[in-house]
Write a protein that holds these residues in place. Structure first.
Motif, PDB file in Angstrom:
ATOM      1  N   THR B  78      68.877  67.242 -43.854  1.00  0.00           N
ATOM      2  CA  THR B  78      68.960  68.587 -43.928  1.00  0.00           C
ATOM      3  C   THR B  78      70.366  68.890 -44.049  1.00  0.00           C
ATOM      4  OG1 THR B  78      69.258  69.136 -41.305  1.00  0.00           O
ATOM      5  CG2 THR B  78      66.914  70.093 -42.898  1.00  0.00           C
ATOM      6  N   ASN B  79      71.684  68.249 -43.543  1.00  0.00           N
ATOM      7  CA  ASN B  79      72.618  67.851 -43.511  1.00  0.00           C
ATOM      8  C   ASN B  79      73.245  67.352 -45.339  1.00  0.00           C
ATOM      9  OD1 ASN B  79      74.637  69.153 -42.388  1.00  0.00           O
ATOM     10  ND2 ASN B  79      74.817  67.498 -41.213  1.00  0.00           N
ATOM     11  N   VAL B  80      72.164  66.539 -45.471  1.00  0.00           N
ATOM     12  CA  VAL B  80      72.519  65.925 -47.596  1.00  0.00           C
ATOM     13  C   VAL B  80      72.562  66.999 -48.048  1.00  0.00           C
ATOM     14  CG1 VAL B  80      71.818  64.680 -48.693  1.00  0.00           C
ATOM     15  CG2 VAL B  80      72.074  63.490 -46.250  1.00  0.00           C
ATOM     16  N   PHE B  81      70.996  68.062 -47.419  1.00  0.00           N
ATOM     17  CA  PHE B  81      70.928  68.779 -48.854  1.00  0.00           C
ATOM     18  C   PHE B  81      71.527  70.070 -48.496  1.00  0.00           C
ATOM     19  CE2 PHE B  81      68.080  72.899 -49.841  1.00  0.00           C
ATOM     20  CZ  PHE B  81      67.561  72.003 -51.137  1.00  0.00           C
ATOM     21  N   LEU B  82      72.044  70.635 -47.116  1.00  0.00           N
ATOM     22  CA  LEU B  82      73.200  70.952 -47.251  1.00  0.00           C
ATOM     23  C   LEU B  82      73.834  71.137 -48.015  1.00  0.00           C
ATOM     24  CD1 LEU B  82      73.891  74.580 -45.919  1.00  0.00           C
ATOM     25  CD2 LEU B  82      75.173  73.239 -43.849  1.00  0.00           C
ATOM     26  N   THR B  83      74.803  69.857 -47.831  1.00  0.00           N
ATOM     27  CA  THR B  83      76.221  69.586 -48.470  1.00  0.00           C
ATOM     28  C   THR B  83      76.233  69.988 -50.363  1.00  0.00           C
ATOM     29  OG1 THR B  83      76.798  67.786 -46.902  1.00  0.00           O
ATOM     30  CG2 THR B  83      77.949  68.533 -48.692  1.00  0.00           C
ATOM     31  N   ARG B  84      75.235  69.274 -51.179  1.00  0.00           N
ATOM     32  CA  ARG B  84      74.760  69.933 -52.249  1.00  0.00           C
ATOM     33  C   ARG B  84      74.514  71.648 -52.529  1.00  0.00           C
ATOM     34  NH1 ARG B  84      70.495  66.365 -53.765  1.00  0.00           N
ATOM     35  NH2 ARG B  84      69.782  68.131 -55.012  1.00  0.00           N
ATOM     36  N   ARG B  85      73.503  71.618 -52.010  1.00  0.00           N
ATOM     37  CA  ARG B  85      73.204  73.054 -52.296  1.00  0.00           C
ATOM     38  C   ARG B  85      74.619  73.976 -52.452  1.00  0.00           C
ATOM     39  NH1 ARG B  85      70.391  73.905 -55.910  1.00  0.00           N
ATOM     40  NH2 ARG B  85      69.163  76.486 -55.329  1.00  0.00           N
ATOM     41  N   LYS B  86      75.380  73.520 -50.659  1.00  0.00           N
ATOM     42  CA  LYS B  86      75.991  74.732 -51.237  1.00  0.00           C
ATOM     43  C   LYS B  86      77.012  74.819 -52.169  1.00  0.00           C
ATOM     44  CE  LYS B  86      79.258  74.445 -47.590  1.00  0.00           C
ATOM     45  NZ  LYS B  86      80.007  74.118 -45.764  1.00  0.00           N
ATOM     46  N   ARG B  87      77.579  73.360 -52.864  1.00  0.00           N
ATOM     47  CA  ARG B  87      78.173  73.170 -53.665  1.00  0.00           C
ATOM     48  C   ARG B  87      77.809  74.324 -55.145  1.00  0.00           C
ATOM     49  NH1 ARG B  87      78.802  67.838 -55.111  1.00  0.00           N
ATOM     50  NH2 ARG B  87      79.612  66.966 -53.312  1.00  0.00           N
ATOM     51  N   GLU B  88      76.684  74.183 -55.360  1.00  0.00           N
ATOM     52  CA  GLU B  88      75.591  74.758 -55.965  1.00  0.00           C
ATOM     53  C   GLU B  88      75.117  76.121 -55.950  1.00  0.00           C
ATOM     54  OE1 GLU B  88      73.023  69.880 -56.877  1.00  0.00           O
ATOM     55  OE2 GLU B  88      72.264  72.107 -56.079  1.00  0.00           O
ATOM     56  N   ILE B  89      74.868  76.698 -54.886  1.00  0.00           N
ATOM     57  CA  ILE B  89      74.726  77.776 -54.874  1.00  0.00           C
ATOM     58  C   ILE B  89      75.725  78.851 -54.327  1.00  0.00           C
ATOM     59  CG2 ILE B  89      72.089  78.177 -54.316  1.00  0.00           C
ATOM     60  CD1 ILE B  89      72.718  78.078 -51.353  1.00  0.00           C
ATOM     61  N   GLY B  90      76.940  77.897 -54.293  1.00  0.00           N
ATOM     62  CA  GLY B  90      78.274  79.017 -53.821  1.00  0.00           C
ATOM     63  C   GLY B  90      78.891  79.737 -55.103  1.00  0.00           C
ATOM     64  N   ILE B  91      78.436  79.490 -56.106  1.00  0.00           N
ATOM     65  CA  ILE B  91      78.919  80.180 -57.585  1.00  0.00           C
ATOM     66  C   ILE B  91      78.320  81.454 -57.405  1.00  0.00           C
ATOM     67  CG2 ILE B  91      78.733  80.446 -59.825  1.00  0.00           C
ATOM     68  CD1 ILE B  91      77.873  77.578 -60.192  1.00  0.00           C
ATOM     69  N   TYR B  92      77.293  81.857 -56.781  1.00  0.00           N
ATOM     70  CA  TYR B  92      76.560  82.932 -56.687  1.00  0.00           C
ATOM     71  C   TYR B  92      78.084  83.894 -55.751  1.00  0.00           C
ATOM     72  CZ  TYR B  92      72.188  81.413 -57.371  1.00  0.00           C
ATOM     73  OH  TYR B  92      71.360  80.754 -58.534  1.00  0.00           O
ATOM     74  N   ILE B  93      79.288  83.210 -55.355  1.00  0.00           N
ATOM     75  CA  ILE B  93      80.248  83.630 -54.802  1.00  0.00           C
ATOM     76  C   ILE B  93      80.739  84.982 -56.101  1.00  0.00           C
ATOM     77  CG2 ILE B  93      82.494  83.690 -53.846  1.00  0.00           C
ATOM     78  CD1 ILE B  93      81.476  82.628 -51.623  1.00  0.00           C
ATOM     79  N   PHE B  94      81.067  84.428 -57.310  1.00  0.00           N
ATOM     80  CA  PHE B  94      81.372  84.918 -58.136  1.00  0.00           C
ATOM     81  C   PHE B  94      80.943  86.214 -58.864  1.00  0.00           C
ATOM     82  CE2 PHE B  94      83.447  80.777 -59.029  1.00  0.00           C
ATOM     83  CZ  PHE B  94      84.598  80.780 -58.900  1.00  0.00           C
ATOM     84  N   MET B  95      79.288  85.851 -58.401  1.00  0.00           N
ATOM     85  CA  MET B  95      78.521  87.278 -59.180  1.00  0.00           C
ATOM     86  C   MET B  95      78.857  88.309 -58.209  1.00  0.00           C
ATOM     87  SD  MET B  95      75.508  84.860 -60.965  1.00  0.00           S
ATOM     88  CE  MET B  95      76.009  83.210 -61.306  1.00  0.00           C
ATOM     89  N   GLY B  96      78.945  87.670 -57.034  1.00  0.00           N
ATOM     90  CA  GLY B  96      79.699  89.129 -55.635  1.00  0.00           C
ATOM     91  C   GLY B  96      78.224  89.042 -54.678  1.00  0.00           C
ATOM     92  N   MET B  97      78.001  87.815 -54.740  1.00  0.00           N
ATOM     93  CA  MET B  97      77.307  87.440 -52.954  1.00  0.00           C
ATOM     94  C   MET B  97      78.189  87.960 -52.167  1.00  0.00           C
ATOM     95  SD  MET B  97      74.184  85.527 -53.565  1.00  0.00           S
ATOM     96  CE  MET B  97      72.305  86.485 -54.698  1.00  0.00           C
ATOM     97  N   SER B  98      77.615  87.812 -51.289  1.00  0.00           N
ATOM     98  CA  SER B  98      78.007  87.983 -50.189  1.00  0.00           C
ATOM     99  C   SER B  98      77.960  86.377 -49.106  1.00  0.00           C
ATOM    100  CB  SER B  98      78.499  89.030 -49.199  1.00  0.00           C
ATOM    101  OG  SER B  98      76.686  88.640 -48.132  1.00  0.00           O
ATOM    102  N   ASN B  99      78.717  85.992 -48.236  1.00  0.00           N
ATOM    103  CA  ASN B  99      78.480  85.075 -47.386  1.00  0.00           C
ATOM    104  C   ASN B  99      77.105  84.602 -47.332  1.00  0.00           C
ATOM    105  OD1 ASN B  99      80.711  83.480 -48.576  1.00  0.00           O
ATOM    106  ND2 ASN B  99      81.335  82.780 -46.762  1.00  0.00           N
ATOM    107  N   ARG B 100      76.565  85.744 -45.877  1.00  0.00           N
ATOM    108  CA  ARG B 100      75.432  85.862 -45.917  1.00  0.00           C
ATOM    109  C   ARG B 100      74.084  86.159 -47.181  1.00  0.00           C
ATOM    110  NH1 ARG B 100      76.197  90.125 -41.101  1.00  0.00           N
ATOM    111  NH2 ARG B 100      73.426  89.619 -40.813  1.00  0.00           N
ATOM    112  N   LYS B 101      74.138  86.687 -47.683  1.00  0.00           N
ATOM    113  CA  LYS B 101      73.608  86.802 -48.809  1.00  0.00           C
ATOM    114  C   LYS B 101      73.016  85.575 -49.240  1.00  0.00           C
ATOM    115  CE  LYS B 101      71.501  90.017 -52.164  1.00  0.00           C
ATOM    116  NZ  LYS B 101      72.428  91.108 -52.863  1.00  0.00           N
ATOM    117  N   ILE B 102      74.104  84.536 -49.441  1.00  0.00           N
ATOM    118  CA  ILE B 102      73.843  83.309 -49.704  1.00  0.00           C
ATOM    119  C   ILE B 102      73.115  82.572 -48.585  1.00  0.00           C
ATOM    120  CG2 ILE B 102      75.188  81.180 -50.304  1.00  0.00           C
ATOM    121  CD1 ILE B 102      77.109  82.776 -52.244  1.00  0.00           C
TER     122      ILE B 102
END
Ligand SMILES: Nc1ncnc2c1ncn2[C@@H]1O[C@H](COP(=O)(O)OP(=O)(O)OP(=O)(O)O)[C@@H](O)[C@H]1O
Ligand SMILES: [Mg+2]
Lengths: 263, 623
Positions: B78-102
């Motif tokens: 899950t850690n390996v997955f989280l590291t990668r996924r965080k980078r990919e879904i982190g983009i949603y920050i630019f679309m106004g998503m909050s950390n909690r929503k992400i």
């Protein structure tokens, strides 16, 4: 057959690239847009050509075809006597490796190795002896003012240093021609100037033939000839002469006469 | 769009990037499920109540080990997955998503992954369960009755324990995301700064690692009585720490030194893959260390399994050396017994010898007699005659012992001190050796001298030709037993159908099972890591292709790089496992070298398989 033979022998004298009636269209039959509408261009050994044109005029497309990354829809492209439209992918790869050097807007250095290894990579992959690679790397680094940076990794280098490194890497295999797409695009004017000075130097010392795409008149003024691409056609060509400042104002004039500022 | 729909679309559209996690989770579930199956059928069902307490102990131990293993494996995956996924879904920050929503998005996504994996794991477990049991049956000579059915109990236990652990890590990921800085989420600083470490730090780590590792190896194989267990435990800790330091220090240092030597480096593809390797090692050394430790475990588990099997056969052979043995003070009993047993069934072999009883705890045998009896029975005999103040103790085959005797110990027999120069575990006097534990062999001359002081007893041994005659023969022999004041006769009967030691077979199967778990885990971790890396490497290889480097050259470089990525851990595994298996051999009083070789080869085979798979997938991903 005969004409080809003649062409080839002539080419060996000084023609590096020759394109005739080059046409490139994108899209399926009904929705075709023709980006390049019949272009003729000959590049001779030791030329330094800049191609200018407004955004969307097809500069990158032309460069991609010339550098064999893309294929033309119609027309002929010969590179060092080889008709690149009619050879296998394998030969194409070899041609690319041996005859062409690339410089990209975003440097494209590998972040896993030092600048020295980045510069040396093409020659090492080619199986050259280590001694020769080392000498050549140092020689190029000296010419581009990078001796002190050789042991650094890309993330430790400035954009200008990275781009000069990328030029060294393009030059190390002693290619027939170097293609550069907006080489100063990501650099500030100071770093861009440094790079262009270096390019000029290697060109003047007879080490490189350069084709550069740019929309920056200042950048273009370092070239010996400037071609103007507009609406898929080569509109005109002007040559530098001896005075770069004067050349620069001529390019600006040309730009305004064609209509609008490219940058 | 609701978070749930977004998550579902992500999951559906880029299933490929979730695949490695799904597969590794499914694998864990498969293991767990098969273990449950193993408990409810398999080898344990065959063993009767006799061995119940051993089996329960074993199952408990293995459950704990498996539980820990699963916990760490899930943590890692899950850690390996989280590291990668965080980078990919982190983009949603630019679309106004909050950390909690992400974070919520992540939890929903990873839940979808978990449920898919659970279904896949149990499905494949049900399908492969039969195959798995057949493999186990084949390697562990227990008659396994292969069942293809699905036990609901197994499904329940598996599902509940998996989901419990899994959601713990999913929530941990949520917490991580909600507590991440925006910068780390979008990881704009994607630059890789772990490329090079100062030489001094590396050298220090390397030196420390080498010291710790050699201390571990030394302790694992150090002699000394009673301290074996402490040594072994300390050795385990040292080896684990040493392996981490090795991958964090020595190996990067060596690779870095190599890559600094340009005459070495600038030779074909080396320039590419050695640099890649340095980079990868710095970034992934924890993974490599983990793979090594799991790999050492797997070799050790398999070696233990093989050793158990061998030991089981030895014990059975030892115990069944003779079917009946008589110890008596009457001189003419041998012929009588022979006639009686012979009446019930054919005797394959019979031997007799005398023993001297000097005190309650010691029976003394004559060297030449023991030699004769051993030869008559066709037993290997390599004892040389002891000196007059020396003796050889006849012991028995045991499973393992944490106490390793090395120095000769003195023993008092009939008022004289003898030095026990050797302990023999061959069945010269058969099962009686184990039963009585008081046989000492002395030189012929010493025996003659002692004869005056002690009483002479007679030992008669019989081996039945056919096990089926056992019951009748025992009834016949039992008529001879007497225990009057002046006459006594003791009888030892070894039931050839006895299954008291069958639990060792179960232990053996469990070891093989653990081996399978560990070795597949090893392969999985390596594969998963490389699979993930290949996404990152994509850009790098794109650059190479833009530079006009032929795909053949790139292919060859990938093969080289992955080869070293697999062989480096394998080398560490092979060396470390040699010491751990050697230590095991000392506890079991045998040399396990050939077993070590076989086990290591088995791990090697799995590595080769994973390597080929990785290369294929890697090429597909980056070219
Ligand atoms: N793969 C493609 N498919 C369809 N159309 C394309 C493709 N690549 C480029 N075009 C079109 O071709 C035209 C020329 O593109 P090109 O990238 O050559 O422009 P350019 O002169 O390099 O512009 P710029 O200065 O902005 O880089 C554009 O109108 C673009 O939309
Ligand atoms: Mg462009």
């Amino acid at each position: 057959m005969i004409t080809r033979e003649v062409k080839k022998s002539k080419m060996n004298d000084n023609k590096v690239v020759e394109i005739k009636n080059l046409i490139k269209s994108y899209g399926a039959k009904d929705f075709q847009t023709t980006v390049l509408k019949g272009i003729d261009l000959t590049i001779y050994k030791n030329d330094f050509i800049a191609i200018m044109g407004p955004s969307g005029s097809g500069k990158t497309t032309l460069l991609n075809i010339l550098s064999t990354i893309d294929k033309p829809t119609q027309g002929m492209v010969t590179l060092d006597g080889h008709d690149v439209t009619h050879i296998s992918n394998r030969e194409l790869a070899k041609l690319r490796k041996d005859k062409i050097g690339f410089v990209f807007q975003d440097y494209n250095l590998l972040d896993t190795m030092t600048l020295q290894d980045n510069i040396a990579l093409p020659l090492a992959l080619d199986g050259a002896p280590a001694k020769k690679i080392l000498d050549r790397t140092r020689e190029l680094a000296a010419a581009f003012g990078l001796e002190a940076q050789l042991r650094k990794y890309p993330y430790q280098l400035s954009g200008g240093q990275k781009q000069r490194g990328a030029v060294c890497r393009a030059l190390i295999t002693e290619p027939e021609i170097i293609f550069a797409d907006e080489p100063t695009g990501a650099l500030d004017s100071r770093a861009g100037k440094d790079l262009l000075h270096c390019l000029c130097r290697v060109n003047e010392s007879g080490q490189a033939t350069i084709l550069m795409v740019t929309h920056d008149p200042h950048c273009a003024s370092y070239a010996k000839d400037v071609y103007l691409l507009s609406d898929g056609m080569m509109k005109c060509r002007i040559s530098r002469g001896s005075d770069r400042k004067e050349f620069y104002s001529r390019i600006i004039d040309l730009q305004t006469s064609i209509g609008g500022d490219f940058a | 769009m609701s978070v749930f729909r977004l998550a579902f679309m992500n999951f559906r559209n880029s299933f490929r990037s979730y695949l490695s996690l799904v597969l590794s989770l499914a694998f864990t579930i498969l293991i767990l499920f098969n273990f449950q199956n193993l408990i409810y059928s398999g080898p344990f069902a065959v063993l009767g109540g006799h061995n119940k307490q051993y089996i329960d102990m074993l199952v408990e131990t293995v459950s704990v080990v498996l539980g820990c293993f699963m916990f760490f494996f899930l943590w890692y995956a899950t850690n390996v997955f989280l590291t990668r996924r965080k980078r990919e879904i982190g983009i949603y920050i630019f679309m106004g998503m909050s950390n909690r929503k992400i974070g919520r998005l992540y939890v929903i996504e990873i839940s979808l992954v978990g449920v898919t994996a659970l279904a896949a794991g149990i499905g494949s477990g049900a399908l492969l369960g039969g195959l798995f049991q057949m493999i186990m049956g084949a390697v562990s000579d227990i008659a396994v009755d292969v069942r293809f059915g699905v036990s609901w109990k197994a499904v329940n236990v598996t599902g509940v324990s998996f989901l419990a652990m899994y959601f713990f890590f999913a929530l941990k990921g949520y917490w991580n995301i909600t507590h991440s800085s925006v910068l780390s989420m979008i990881s704009a600083a994607r630059q890789n700064e772990y490329v090079r470490m100062p030489k001094t730090v590396l050298s220090a780590k390397a030196a420390l690692g080498a010291a710790v590792l050699s201390a571990g190896y030394y302790l694992a194989n150090k002699g000394g009585r009673q301290s074996m267990l402490n040594n072994a435990l300390l050795a385990v800790v040292l080896v684990i720490a040493g392996v981490y330091l090795l991958f964090g220090g020595l190996i990067p240092l060596a690779l870095q030194t190599l890559s600094a030597n340009k005459h070495f480096l600038y030779r074909g593809q080396r320039c590419l893959w050695v640099n890649q390797m340095v980079f990868r090692m710095r970034k992934n050394y924890r993974t490599y260390a983990m793979v090594c430790i799991v790999g050492i475990c797997s070799v050790t588990a398999l070696a233990t399994g093989f050793a158990m099997k061998e030991r089981y056969h030895n014990i059975v052979r030892f115990d069944n050396q003779y079917t009946f043995q008589l110890l008596t003070n009457q001189s003419g009993l041998g012929e009588k017994a022979s006639a009686l047993i012979g009446g019930a069934g054919d005797i394959a072999c019979q031997t007799s010898l005398a023993a001297l009883s000097l005190d309650a705890d010691h029976l003394v045998l004559k060297y030449s007699e023991v030699k004769r009896v051993a030869q008559e029975r066709g037993e290997r005999f390599d004892l040389s005659e002891p000196a007059d103040d020396e003796t050889v103790y006849l012991s028995y085959q045991m499973l393992m012992s944490l106490i390793v005797h090395e120095q000769p110990v003195p023993v008092m027999i009939g008022g004289k001190a003898y030095l026990v120069t050797r302990t023999v575990r061959d069945a010269y006097i058969g099962y009686m050796q184990r039963e009585m534990g008081c046989f000492y062999v002395v030189s012929d001359s010493e025996y003659e001298r002692l004869k005056e002081q002690g009483t002479t007893l007679y030992i008669h041994n019989y081996k039945l030709a056919d096990d089926m005659d056992f019951a009748a023969a025992r009834a016949a022999v039992d008529t001879l037993i007497s225990n009057t004041d002046e006459n006594f006769t003791a009888r030892v009967a070894v039931d050839p159908f006895d299954n008291d030691t069958d639990w060792i077979k179960a232990l053996h199967s469990l070891c093989i099972f653990m081996f399978l778990v560990f070795v597949v885990a090893c392969g999985c971790i390596m594969f998963m890591k490389l699979y993930n890396d290949s996404f990152e490497e994509k850009e790098r290889y794109l650059v190479l292709r833009k530079l006009g480097i032929p795909s053949g050259t790139i292919s060859a470089s990938i093969a080289q790089e992955l080869l070293s990525a697999y062989m480096l851990p394998f080398a560490v595994i092979a060396v470390s496992a040699y010491f751990s298996v050697h230590a095991l051999g000392r506890m079991m009083y045998t040399s396990l070298f050939s077993i070590y070789v076989v086990s290591t080869l088995a791990v090697f085979a799995v590595f080769v398989l994973c390597y080929m798979l990785s290369v294929a997938v890697y090429r597909k991903n980056v070219l």
